[in-house]
Design a protein around this motif. Structure first.
Motif, mmCIF file in Angstrom:
data_model
loop_
_atom_site.group_PDB
_atom_site.id
_atom_site.type_symbol
_atom_site.label_atom_id
_atom_site.label_comp_id
_atom_site.label_asym_id
_atom_site.label_seq_id
_atom_site.Cartn_x
_atom_site.Cartn_y
_atom_site.Cartn_z
ATOM 1 N N THR A 155 14.276 4.785 29.496
ATOM 2 C CA THR A 155 13.952 4.468 28.105
ATOM 3 C C THR A 155 12.509 4.876 27.824
ATOM 4 O OG1 THR A 155 13.216 2.213 28.628
ATOM 5 C CG2 THR A 155 15.545 2.500 28.033
ATOM 6 N N LYS A 156 12.261 5.260 26.600
ATOM 7 C CA LYS A 156 10.902 5.541 26.117
ATOM 8 C C LYS A 156 10.729 4.779 24.804
ATOM 9 C CE LYS A 156 9.685 9.052 28.953
ATOM 10 N NZ LYS A 156 8.455 9.075 29.778
ATOM 11 N N LEU A 157 9.524 4.337 24.519
ATOM 12 C CA LEU A 157 9.248 3.678 23.247
ATOM 13 C C LEU A 157 8.028 4.312 22.612
ATOM 14 C CD1 LEU A 157 10.125 1.321 21.347
ATOM 15 C CD2 LEU A 157 8.301 -0.022 22.418
ATOM 16 N N TYR A 158 8.202 4.716 21.352
ATOM 17 C CA TYR A 158 7.093 5.294 20.579
ATOM 18 C C TYR A 158 6.796 4.348 19.433
ATOM 19 C CZ TYR A 158 4.649 8.657 17.560
ATOM 20 O OH TYR A 158 3.735 9.297 16.760
ATOM 21 N N ARG A 159 5.573 3.845 19.396
ATOM 22 C CA ARG A 159 5.182 2.903 18.340
ATOM 23 C C ARG A 159 3.924 3.377 17.635
ATOM 24 N NH1 ARG A 159 4.870 -3.118 20.803
ATOM 25 N NH2 ARG A 159 4.012 -2.009 22.601
ATOM 26 N N ARG A 160 3.952 3.246 16.317
ATOM 27 C CA ARG A 160 2.746 3.462 15.521
ATOM 28 C C ARG A 160 2.708 2.433 14.411
ATOM 29 N NH1 ARG A 160 0.711 9.538 14.520
ATOM 30 N NH2 ARG A 160 -0.349 8.379 12.899
ATOM 31 N N ILE A 161 1.518 1.955 14.112
ATOM 32 C CA ILE A 161 1.348 0.975 13.042
ATOM 33 C C ILE A 161 1.292 1.642 11.679
ATOM 34 C CG2 ILE A 161 -1.182 1.006 13.125
ATOM 35 C CD1 ILE A 161 0.980 -2.162 12.702
ATOM 36 N N ASP A 162 1.099 2.971 11.679
ATOM 37 C CA ASP A 162 0.840 3.697 10.434
ATOM 38 C C ASP A 162 1.779 4.895 10.286
ATOM 39 O OD1 ASP A 162 -0.153 5.220 12.498
ATOM 40 O OD2 ASP A 162 -2.237 5.050 11.887
ATOM 41 N N THR A 163 3.062 4.640 10.399
ATOM 42 C CA THR A 163 4.037 5.726 10.373
ATOM 43 C C THR A 163 4.107 6.416 9.022
ATOM 44 O OG1 THR A 163 5.397 4.686 12.049
ATOM 45 C CG2 THR A 163 6.486 6.275 10.639
ATOM 46 N N ALA A 164 4.225 5.639 7.950
ATOM 47 C CA ALA A 164 4.460 6.234 6.629
ATOM 48 C C ALA A 164 4.097 5.243 5.531
ATOM 49 C CB ALA A 164 5.922 6.644 6.492
ATOM 50 N N PRO A 165 3.810 5.754 4.330
ATOM 51 C CA PRO A 165 3.520 4.854 3.208
ATOM 52 C C PRO A 165 4.749 4.062 2.788
ATOM 53 C CG PRO A 165 2.800 7.106 2.737
ATOM 54 C CD PRO A 165 3.666 7.168 3.950
ATOM 55 N N VAL A 166 4.494 2.904 2.201
ATOM 56 C CA VAL A 166 5.539 2.147 1.518
ATOM 57 C C VAL A 166 5.481 2.571 0.050
ATOM 58 C CG1 VAL A 166 6.403 -0.135 0.892
ATOM 59 C CG2 VAL A 166 5.293 0.214 3.117
ATOM 60 N N TYR A 167 6.541 3.189 -0.428
ATOM 61 C CA TYR A 167 6.508 3.776 -1.765
ATOM 62 C C TYR A 167 6.827 2.714 -2.818
ATOM 63 C CZ TYR A 167 6.443 8.186 0.780
ATOM 64 O OH TYR A 167 6.104 9.224 1.617
ATOM 65 N N GLU A 168 5.859 1.880 -3.070
ATOM 66 C CA GLU A 168 6.030 0.764 -4.002
ATOM 67 C C GLU A 168 6.059 1.248 -5.454
ATOM 68 O OE1 GLU A 168 3.082 -2.200 -3.317
ATOM 69 O OE2 GLU A 168 3.371 -2.224 -1.142
ATOM 70 N N GLN A 169 6.601 0.396 -6.319
ATOM 71 C CA GLN A 169 6.587 0.660 -7.758
ATOM 72 C C GLN A 169 5.156 0.992 -8.192
ATOM 73 O OE1 GLN A 169 7.139 -2.890 -10.023
ATOM 74 N NE2 GLN A 169 7.595 -1.833 -11.935
ATOM 75 N N GLY A 170 4.998 2.087 -8.926
ATOM 76 C CA GLY A 170 3.668 2.497 -9.366
ATOM 77 C C GLY A 170 2.886 3.260 -8.316
ATOM 78 N N TYR A 171 3.548 3.690 -7.243
ATOM 79 C CA TYR A 171 2.860 4.390 -6.148
ATOM 80 C C TYR A 171 2.159 5.661 -6.627
ATOM 81 C CZ TYR A 171 2.186 6.904 -1.744
ATOM 82 O OH TYR A 171 1.639 7.593 -0.691
ATOM 83 N N LEU A 172 2.717 6.294 -7.649
ATOM 84 C CA LEU A 172 2.203 7.592 -8.098
ATOM 85 C C LEU A 172 0.721 7.547 -8.456
ATOM 86 C CD1 LEU A 172 3.256 10.463 -8.524
ATOM 87 C CD2 LEU A 172 3.769 9.863 -10.891
ATOM 88 N N LYS A 173 0.256 6.425 -8.982
ATOM 89 C CA LYS A 173 -1.159 6.336 -9.376
ATOM 90 C C LYS A 173 -2.096 6.360 -8.170
ATOM 91 C CE LYS A 173 -1.605 1.237 -9.550
ATOM 92 N NZ LYS A 173 -0.271 0.928 -9.008
ATOM 93 N N ASN A 174 -1.543 6.083 -6.969
ATOM 94 C CA ASN A 174 -2.360 6.078 -5.760
ATOM 95 C C ASN A 174 -2.213 7.345 -4.918
ATOM 96 O OD1 ASN A 174 -3.590 3.501 -6.032
ATOM 97 N ND2 ASN A 174 -1.680 2.531 -5.397
ATOM 98 N N VAL A 175 -1.331 8.270 -5.346
ATOM 99 C CA VAL A 175 -1.176 9.514 -4.588
ATOM 100 C C VAL A 175 -2.527 10.227 -4.506
ATOM 101 C CG1 VAL A 175 -0.166 11.829 -4.643
ATOM 102 C CG2 VAL A 175 1.273 9.841 -5.061
ATOM 103 N N LEU A 176 -2.914 10.600 -3.308
ATOM 104 C CA LEU A 176 -4.248 11.162 -3.111
ATOM 105 C C LEU A 176 -4.285 12.651 -3.455
ATOM 106 C CD1 LEU A 176 -5.193 9.447 0.276
ATOM 107 C CD2 LEU A 176 -5.674 8.677 -2.056
ATOM 108 N N PRO A 177 -5.352 13.099 -4.104
ATOM 109 C CA PRO A 177 -5.486 14.522 -4.457
ATOM 110 C C PRO A 177 -5.810 15.351 -3.225
ATOM 111 C CG PRO A 177 -7.495 13.346 -5.003
ATOM 112 C CD PRO A 177 -6.516 12.306 -4.541
ATOM 113 N N PHE A 178 -5.607 16.653 -3.304
ATOM 114 C CA PHE A 178 -5.930 17.525 -2.174
ATOM 115 C C PHE A 178 -7.441 17.698 -2.029
ATOM 116 C CE2 PHE A 178 -1.565 18.783 -3.241
ATOM 117 C CZ PHE A 178 -0.968 18.557 -2.011
ATOM 118 N N ALA A 179 -8.178 17.608 -3.119
ATOM 119 C CA ALA A 179 -9.640 17.631 -3.065
ATOM 120 C C ALA A 179 -10.139 16.220 -3.322
ATOM 121 C CB ALA A 179 -10.201 18.594 -4.101
ATOM 122 N N ALA A 180 -10.996 15.711 -2.414
ATOM 123 C CA ALA A 180 -11.346 14.288 -2.451
ATOM 124 C C ALA A 180 -12.468 13.931 -3.406
ATOM 125 C CB ALA A 180 -11.730 13.828 -1.043
#
Length: 435
Positions: free
Chosen positions: A371-396
């Protein structure tokens, strides 16, 4: 131009690949291996050595940038398009969900409910712009579109297994994106793409192009600070050493970016701290025999077990490629207090095996090779209602600082390997445009 890229996942390597021929590129990766979420294990069974992803991946027909990249790297001969059977485990019973006839036999839903579900899928296929649905909760949209029974007996368990306590917060835009990408199937079911030999070939090809063109990829090197002065990037700090550069492309998670920039990204600060990420505990198990004898690749689950899906890789790829049966057992978790993060690896594997024993009465631990186990605390965003306003731009905003990753617009409303490749390309192209 000297460019530092933070992170060696698909976004970082794709950006480096685009930039390395005309610039000095250095990629810093905090882990020992490159690839990020697309990294692989290297395993040996008897005389057979192979690579297998730590977290299951596949390609969709619509992944145009990824498929073009594979052709560009002359890896197209490794591409396979294979039938990927899926099923739904509900109340100790398996329901194949591949063809219209099979779906009609999904007894947790009435005939009327199945009609409503079919109409929902049809409606999703007709939606061109998901932006208006970002402000609507997926739960509310399903209830309004298909009713309570379809929500409770079909969608709610799937959303719960993917987002846990945040399931009722996710946006309808995410749901629509998810259904669109998974409903592209013919009469015989869904076909998905995979690279024979694994996606390690793609990761290594990208890394090879970067180094062949004079770039560097340094592992076990964590960037602890991005130095910005007078609103312009000066360099990065790695292992206590300052490394000057003209530009930085960061692929790290938003809260990590906020920390290594000292919270000084102005208007972006609120978005960085407001994007919630979830973790994953993904076990890979080598077995003596086939687990799902009906040939299912993907099994969604509504049951009292500590995981939300079982993916039998060798019901999708030929067993002969590996010489043993390979099964992923996976679950998402929402914070550091979750047992899936707090407990040790042995306890998690034990709980997963108990779950398999409960679901598959014929399964025995004696059949487990490893068996192998791969764990990460930061796998992916939670796409909550209104997430679009927080989408990060390509230029910071700060001159010379660019962002690409799971948080980019190319990965919303649904994330994919293609979305990460496209994010890396977009950041690289914008950097060169602003050069």
């Amino acid at each position: 131009m000297k460019i530092v890229i933070i992170g060696s996942g698909l976004a970082g390597l794709s950006a480096g690949y685009r930039l390395c021929k005309a610039n000095e590129v250095i990629v810093f990766e905090k882990d020992p291996d490159i690839g990020g979420m697309a990294a692989s294990y290297c395993l040996e069974h008897s005389k057979n050595k192979y690579f297998i992803e730590r977290y299951y991946h596949h390609i969709f027909r619509s992944d145009s940038e990824l498929l073009a990249l594979i052709r560009e790297l002359e890896l197209e001969k490794q591409m396979l398009w294979l039938e990927a059977k899926n099923a739904y485990f509900v109340d100790d019973k398996y329901y194949p969900m591949n063809t219209p006839v099979e779906i009609l036999h999904f007894s947790p839903l009435s005939i009327l409910d199945l009609v409503k579900l079919g109409l929902l899928v049809l409606r999703v296929r007709l939606i061109k712009d998901t932006e208006p649905y970002d402000q609507i909760k997926a739960k509310d949209w399903i209830l309004d579109t298909a009713g309570k029974s379809v929500y409770e007996n079909f969608f709610a368990p799937l959303m719960k297994s993917k987002f846990g306590d945040n399931a009722e917060k996710v946006s309808a835009a995410w749901l629509i994106g998810r259904v669109k990408i998974r409903s592209d199937r013919g009469k015989e079911g869904e076909k998905l793409g995979y690279m024979r030999g694994g996606f390690n070939a793609l990761i290594e090809a990208l890394a090879g192009e970067i180094t062949a063109n004079g770039g560097e990829i340094q592992t076990t090197k964590e960037v602890t600070e991005i130095v910005v002065k007078d609103n312009a990037v000066q360099g990065v700090v790695v292992g206590g050493d300052f490394i000057a550069c003209d530009a930085v492309i960061s692929t790290v998670e938003p809260k990590v970016l906020d920390a290594i920039t000292g919270g000084k990204l102005g208007t972006l600060h609120d978005s960085l701290i407001n994007i919630s990420y979830q973790g994953t505990a993904c076990a890979l198990i080598g077995l003596d025999r086939q687990l799902m004898k009906d040939g299912n690749y993907w099994l969604n689950i509504k049951a009292d077990v500590p995981f939300g899906a079982v993916i039998e890789h060798t019901n999708y790829l030929p067993f002969e490629d590996y010489g043993e049966h390979l099964v992923y057992v996976t679950s998402y978790f929402q914070d550091e207090k979750s047992p899936l993060w707090a407990q040790n690896e042995e306890n998690i594997i034990d709980s997963y095996l108990k779950g398999l024993e409960k679901m598959f009465p014929g399964f025995s631990r004696k059949e487990v090779h490893w068996t192998k186990l791969y764990r990460r605390i930061d796998t992916a965003p939670v796409y909550e209602q209104g997430y679009l306003k927080n989408v990060l731009p390509f230029a910071a905003g700060s001159s010379g600082l660019y962002l690409a990753g799971m948080f980019s617009s190319t990965n919303y409303p649904e994330r994919s390997l293609n979305g990460s490749v496209k994010a890396g390309f977009e950041a690289a192209e914008l950097l060169m445009k602003n050069k």
